[in-house]
Design a protein around this motif. Structure first.
Motif, PDB file in Angstrom:
ATOM      1  N   SER A 161       3.936   1.533  -1.046  1.00  0.00           N
ATOM      2  CA  SER A 161       4.612   1.620  -2.347  1.00  0.00           C
ATOM      3  C   SER A 161       3.690   2.214  -3.409  1.00  0.00           C
ATOM      4  O   SER A 161       4.102   3.080  -4.186  1.00  0.00           O
ATOM      5  CB  SER A 161       5.089   0.229  -2.769  1.00  0.00           C
ATOM      6  OG  SER A 161       5.651   0.277  -4.055  1.00  0.00           O
ATOM      7  N   ARG A 162       2.445   1.760  -3.437  1.00  0.00           N
ATOM      8  CA  ARG A 162       1.492   2.304  -4.420  1.00  0.00           C
ATOM      9  C   ARG A 162       1.287   3.785  -4.202  1.00  0.00           C
ATOM     10  O   ARG A 162       1.240   4.573  -5.151  1.00  0.00           O
ATOM     11  CB  ARG A 162       0.155   1.564  -4.336  1.00  0.00           C
ATOM     12  CG  ARG A 162       0.118   0.281  -5.117  1.00  0.00           C
ATOM     13  CD  ARG A 162      -1.308  -0.224  -5.317  1.00  0.00           C
ATOM     14  NE  ARG A 162      -2.014  -0.475  -4.069  1.00  0.00           N
ATOM     15  CZ  ARG A 162      -1.970  -1.618  -3.383  1.00  0.00           C
ATOM     16  NH1 ARG A 162      -1.257  -2.626  -3.827  1.00  0.00           N
ATOM     17  NH2 ARG A 162      -2.646  -1.750  -2.268  1.00  0.00           N
ATOM     18  N   ARG A 163       1.163   4.199  -2.949  1.00  0.00           N
ATOM     19  CA  ARG A 163       0.952   5.619  -2.660  1.00  0.00           C
ATOM     20  C   ARG A 163       2.177   6.437  -3.054  1.00  0.00           C
ATOM     21  O   ARG A 163       2.051   7.538  -3.591  1.00  0.00           O
ATOM     22  CB  ARG A 163       0.612   5.804  -1.187  1.00  0.00           C
ATOM     23  CG  ARG A 163      -0.773   5.227  -0.849  1.00  0.00           C
ATOM     24  CD  ARG A 163      -1.140   5.434   0.585  1.00  0.00           C
ATOM     25  NE  ARG A 163      -1.353   6.855   0.856  1.00  0.00           N
ATOM     26  CZ  ARG A 163      -1.456   7.352   2.088  1.00  0.00           C
ATOM     27  NH1 ARG A 163      -1.358   6.560   3.142  1.00  0.00           N
ATOM     28  NH2 ARG A 163      -1.644   8.643   2.269  1.00  0.00           N
ATOM     29  N   ARG A 201       0.831  -1.212   0.000  1.00  0.00           N
ATOM     30  CA  ARG A 201       0.000   0.000   0.000  1.00  0.00           C
ATOM     31  C   ARG A 201       0.861   1.255   0.000  1.00  0.00           C
ATOM     32  O   ARG A 201       0.608   2.204  -0.743  1.00  0.00           O
ATOM     33  CB  ARG A 201      -0.941   0.003   1.199  1.00  0.00           C
ATOM     34  CG  ARG A 201      -2.184  -0.832   1.000  1.00  0.00           C
ATOM     35  CD  ARG A 201      -3.265  -0.530   2.045  1.00  0.00           C
ATOM     36  NE  ARG A 201      -2.788  -0.592   3.421  1.00  0.00           N
ATOM     37  CZ  ARG A 201      -2.713  -1.703   4.146  1.00  0.00           C
ATOM     38  NH1 ARG A 201      -3.097  -2.847   3.635  1.00  0.00           N
ATOM     39  NH2 ARG A 201      -2.275  -1.661   5.387  1.00  0.00           N
ATOM     40  N   LYS A 247       4.308   5.693  -5.421  1.00  0.00           N
ATOM     41  CA  LYS A 247       4.383   5.734  -6.887  1.00  0.00           C
ATOM     42  C   LYS A 247       3.516   6.837  -7.471  1.00  0.00           C
ATOM     43  O   LYS A 247       3.796   7.344  -8.551  1.00  0.00           O
ATOM     44  CB  LYS A 247       3.990   4.381  -7.489  1.00  0.00           C
ATOM     45  CG  LYS A 247       5.062   3.342  -7.338  1.00  0.00           C
ATOM     46  CD  LYS A 247       4.626   2.015  -7.922  1.00  0.00           C
ATOM     47  CE  LYS A 247       5.698   0.967  -7.673  1.00  0.00           C
ATOM     48  NZ  LYS A 247       5.299  -0.355  -8.119  1.00  0.00           N
ATOM     49  N   HIS A 248       2.467   7.234  -6.760  1.00  0.00           N
ATOM     50  CA  HIS A 248       1.596   8.311  -7.251  1.00  0.00           C
ATOM     51  C   HIS A 248       2.214   9.697  -7.058  1.00  0.00           C
ATOM     52  O   HIS A 248       1.674  10.679  -7.541  1.00  0.00           O
ATOM     53  CB  HIS A 248       0.243   8.243  -6.561  1.00  0.00           C
ATOM     54  CG  HIS A 248      -0.629   7.138  -7.054  1.00  0.00           C
ATOM     55  ND1 HIS A 248      -0.159   5.909  -7.436  1.00  0.00           N
ATOM     56  CD2 HIS A 248      -1.961   7.072  -7.233  1.00  0.00           C
ATOM     57  CE1 HIS A 248      -1.145   5.140  -7.819  1.00  0.00           C
ATOM     58  NE2 HIS A 248      -2.254   5.811  -7.711  1.00  0.00           N
TER      59      HIS A 248
END
Length: 145
Positions: free
Chosen positions: A24-26, A22, A28-29
């Protein structure tokens, strides 16, 4: 060493995996250049960390097939972020080098992501922040195993 047959260890591994994914995804944004894919950004990051490399070396480090890396390098070259130079020892190969433009973009991206992470970390209390700070080297080690 975690014992996945043990309930507490299995739960901790599951929780760690979920939280890291989670976060990492945040992160990446929080990109500076939205025109680059996460894979292209990863290749530039690898070049920044490890230095110049052949496309084959990059493919191994990025865990992709060599033909895929050849395409990624071509895209990055077309965007002016890498250049291909002759290999010093093997004329059949090329060496991928990042450009100043890539270095500047990566630095801006790091600044933006660090600022975002610092902002959300302000929500942690002193004890939580100390634990996270102490865990950072361990997470770094896991990321490179």
């Amino acid at each position: 060493m975690p014992d996945l047959s043990h309930g507490d260890d299995a739960a901790a591994v599951n929780s760690l995996r979920s939280a890291v994914m989670r976060l990492s995804r945040r992160l990446k944004h929080q990109r500076v250049d939205e025109s680059l894919s996460p894979t292209e950004m990863s290749v530039l990051g690898t070049l920044a960390r490890c230095g110049n490399a052949t496309p084959g070396e990059l493919a191994r480090k990025e865990h992709v097939q060599p033909p895929s890396m050849t395409r990624i390098v071509a895209l990055l070259e077309a965007k002016g972020l890498v250049r291909l130079e002759p290999h010093p020892d093997d004329r059949r190969q090329k060496v991928v080098t990042q450009t100043e433009q890539a270095e500047t973009m990566l630095e801006e991206s790091r600044r933006k992501r660090n600022a975002w992470l610092a902002r959300i970390a302000e929500e942690l209390d002193d004890d939580e922040w100390a634990k996270l700070r102490d865990a950072a080297p361990v997470l770094e080690k896991l990321a490179h195993l």
